[in-house]
Design a protein around this motif. Structure first.
Motif: not given
Length: 267
Positions: A180-184
């Motif tokens: 929800r944070i790193t990949l986006p």
């Protein structure tokens, strides 16, 4: 007037000549593709889509196109699945063999594809996988992974981890933080790497000549084989279509990630 200002027009003219020299063959091929004649004719008195229609009804070229398309999709996806965790490990952790791991992933860039093709042909023959489409996918994934890894690492360098730390302190799991944070936040780099891998896989010919079989011939290999047997404008039409496809992919890549960022190392 400074020396830089004096050299401005000269440098501009030199760059224009270099670009023209590089693009001229592509332009000639694209123009010849529209000839209605039976031979490669330039200049032509009229334009026709005859040879483009011939491409789409040619069974060998269409089969090779689908082979190249599925091959590029699969190899680019595998390369991305390998590059994301490898990029995270290389940029965020200091462990023994870190430099070796980075060099191992980037080593296909240093080895000529001719050498890789011969080596992989021998390897696939030893394990009984010569001519297999699955092993062809692995071979292409091997040579395109460095491109994906380079862009993933570039996206992770200088990455602000404050949002990750905040999420972890609030009880989010590592998997949730990544999803929800790193990949986006690194998604432009990941997507750009996937696109670059797709383009390189689709256009690969040198290594593919050694590891393809009659049922898995890719479009670039089919073009090479056809060019040794015939000189009609059908080859020019296929080349023009490939140039258009590659140009469209590069435009998409530029919109997603920015070609200027790729050329300067993702900075």
């Amino acid at each position: 007037m400074s020396q830089q200002q004096k050299n401005g027009p000269v440098a501009l003219a030199f760059n224009a000549l270099v670009i023209a020299f590089m693009l001229a063959p592509l332009l000639v091929v694209c123009v010849v593709a529209f000839t209605p004649e039976n031979t490669l004719t330039l200049p032509t008195t009229e334009f026709s889509l005859r040879w483009f229609r011939a491409v789409f009804v040619h069974p060998d070229f269409m089969q090779s196109f689908w082979n190249s398309l599925w091959l590029a999709l699969a190899s680019a996806s595998i390369a991305t699945l390998l590059a994301v965790p490898a990029g995270l490990a290389i940029t965020r952790y200091n462990f023994p063999g870190r430099g070796l791991l980075n060099g191992l992933f980037l080593s296909p860039l240093l080895i000529p594809h001719l050498v890789l093709g011969v080596a992989l042909l021998r390897l696939f023959a030893l394990v009984g996988g010569a001519g297999s489409f699955g092993f062809l996918i692995l071979a292409h994934a091997l040579i395109v992974t460095p491109y994906t890894l380079r862009l993933v690492v570039a996206a992770l360098v200088g990455f602000d981890r404050s949002a990750e730390h905040a999420a972890l302190s609030l009880g989010a799991s590592t998997a949730t933080v990544f999803r929800r944070i790193t990949l986006p936040m690194i998604l432009p780099g990941v997507t750009g790497g996937w696109m670059l891998a797709f383009i390189n896989s689709f256009d690969e010919v040198t290594m593919s000549i050694f590891v393809t079989s009659p049922s898995t011939v890719t479009l670039p290999v089919r073009m090479y084989m056809y060019a040794t047997e015939s000189i009609d404008p059908l080859m020019a039409a296929v080349s023009a279509l490939m140039v258009a496809l590659t140009a469209c992919a590069m435009v998409v890549l530029d919109r997603i990630y920015g070609l200027d960022r790729i050329l300067v190392g993702g900075k």
